[in-house]
Write an enzyme that holds these catalytic residues in place. Structure first.
Site, PDB file in Angstrom:
ATOM      1  N   TYR A  93       1.013  -0.817  -0.049  1.00  0.00           N
ATOM      2  CA  TYR A  93       0.348  -0.095  -0.119  1.00  0.00           C
ATOM      3  C   TYR A  93       1.310   1.157   0.243  1.00  0.00           C
ATOM      4  O   TYR A  93       1.589   1.467   1.163  1.00  0.00           O
ATOM      5  CB  TYR A  93      -0.853   0.505   1.403  1.00  0.00           C
ATOM      6  CG  TYR A  93      -2.168  -1.430   1.249  1.00  0.00           C
ATOM      7  CD1 TYR A  93      -2.046  -1.590   0.023  1.00  0.00           C
ATOM      8  CD2 TYR A  93      -2.430  -1.655   3.171  1.00  0.00           C
ATOM      9  CE1 TYR A  93      -2.902  -2.777   0.334  1.00  0.00           C
ATOM     10  CE2 TYR A  93      -2.877  -2.612   2.638  1.00  0.00           C
ATOM     11  CZ  TYR A  93      -3.533  -3.405   0.901  1.00  0.00           C
ATOM     12  OH  TYR A  93      -4.301  -5.090   1.166  1.00  0.00           O
ATOM     13  N   HIS A 111      -0.149 -12.526   1.558  1.00  0.00           N
ATOM     14  CA  HIS A 111      -0.251 -11.436   0.903  1.00  0.00           C
ATOM     15  C   HIS A 111      -1.536 -11.937  -1.289  1.00  0.00           C
ATOM     16  O   HIS A 111       0.300 -12.121  -1.254  1.00  0.00           O
ATOM     17  CB  HIS A 111      -0.079  -9.640   1.100  1.00  0.00           C
ATOM     18  CG  HIS A 111      -0.848  -8.905   0.148  1.00  0.00           C
ATOM     19  ND1 HIS A 111       0.221  -7.490   0.106  1.00  0.00           N
ATOM     20  CD2 HIS A 111      -2.249  -8.751   0.207  1.00  0.00           C
ATOM     21  CE1 HIS A 111      -1.515  -6.207  -0.013  1.00  0.00           C
ATOM     22  NE2 HIS A 111      -2.756  -7.399  -0.210  1.00  0.00           N
TER      23      HIS A 111
END
Length: 336
Positions: free
Chosen positions: A56, A142
């Site tokens: 992110y 992830h």
């Protein structure tokens, strides 16, 4: 807010968790001040669970979250971050940005997939440095979609060792598909699945396998993507679903959902937020925000009652499957 434990771990999460991709400049820039104010607003509303990742904003989200939490009692909140993408300085990068990967930040680094045991530890160490913390509570693999075997053989055992050593409290996987998380639930001892976009008013694929497996094994599920990339906030031509323009049949279904919720005086957004809490495996719903107003809007929708008749009408019109459990009470209590 009340809290719930994740699986057999001691990690506790609030019903609403703040997803921090937006404060990592997802799609457009957010100032440092706005990012800090967003986390402050979530804290003031009782949110004590925060989710971030190196992906992110090439680490910006982790840095901003760490700064926002600095000075708060460490045992009063839980943080989850993710492993699987290492950030490597890009010495060849010019003045370009990272918008190709969705983030309005300078492209100073490149992401390198790494689900090796060493990669897991390196990623976690670097995340701790960016967060300014000595530990995180939960670590998730992830998006190991294309790296399933390595994630199962190498990355997961590394997380299991970190959990056994007390370095992290809970481990799991975060994905926007169902098949691989279900496999992790069957073949490993993960504590939690972060399931994005696959258990919503529009898409209940998670009900087929992931949620029943988690419930049967006493594991926790955190639901992300409850608005399916924005379609369930404002269904209209051009709205996105799974990060792309919504196909006409999906858009039509969203518009029908809105018609039913409107008849009961309930915004579609509120019904979408409430829906996942009907399943006993769901420990928390994760939503992003880039401003204090967005946080307060979400909290307000979660505190409003949703009448049973709304769910009955959705079933009657074929918009909600007969096997989908629905919530009975608002997931958030009214402030005292």
């Amino acid at each position: 807010m009340t809290t719930t434990t994740l699986g057999g771990s001691a990690v506790r999460v609030t019903p609403l968790a703040l997803g921090c991709a937006a404060i990592g400049n997802l799609y457009r820039a957010v100032t440092d001040e706005a990012a800090l104010a967003t986390v402050d607003a979530a804290w003031d509303a009782g949110v004590r669970t925060f989710d971030t990742a190196p992906h992110y904003g090439l680490g910006l989200s982790e840095r901003r979250l760490g700064e926002a939490l600095r000075g708060r009692p460490r045992d009063s909140y839980t943080v989850s971050t993710k492993v699987g993408r290492l950030l490597v300085p890009d010495t060849t990068a010019g003045p370009g940005d990272d918008l190709a990967d969705g983030f309005a930040v300078p492209a100073t680094h490149r992401r390198v997939w790494d689900f090796t045991a060493d990669g897991v530890r390196r990623s976690l160490e670097e995340s701790l440095d960016r967060l300014g913390l000595d530990r995180v509570d939960t670590v998730l693999l992830h998006d190991p979609d294309r790296h399933a075997e390595q994630a199962l053989r190498e990355a997961y055992p590394a997380l299991e060792r970190l959990r056994a050593e007390g370095v992290v409290g809970a481990v799991g996987v975060g994905m926007n598909q169902c098949a691989l998380p279900a496999r992790f639930l069957r073949e490993t001892d993960i504590d939690v699945v972060l399931l994005a976009g696959r258990y919503t008013l529009l898409d209940q694929e998670g009900l087929a396998e992931v949620l029943p497996e988690a419930a049967a094994r006493g594991r926790g599920v955190i639901i992300g993507g409850v608005f399916n990339s924005g379609l369930l906030t404002a269904p209209r031509p051009g709205a996105t679903y799974d990060y792309a323009p919504a196909p006409r049949p999906v858009l039509d279904r969203a518009l029908r959902l809105r018609e039913v919720t409107a008849r009961h005086g309930v915004p579609l957004r509120a019904a979408a937020l409430h829906f996942p809490f009907g399943h006993r495996a769901v420990a928390s719903v994760l939503t992003g925000a880039r401003s204090p107003d967005e946080v307060r809007d979400t909290v307000g929708h979660l505190r409003r009652p949703v009448p049973d008749a709304l769910w009955d009408d959705l079933r009657a019109e074929g918009l909600l499957g007969p096997g989908a459990p629905v919530p009975v009470d608002p997931p958030l209590e009214e402030p005292s």
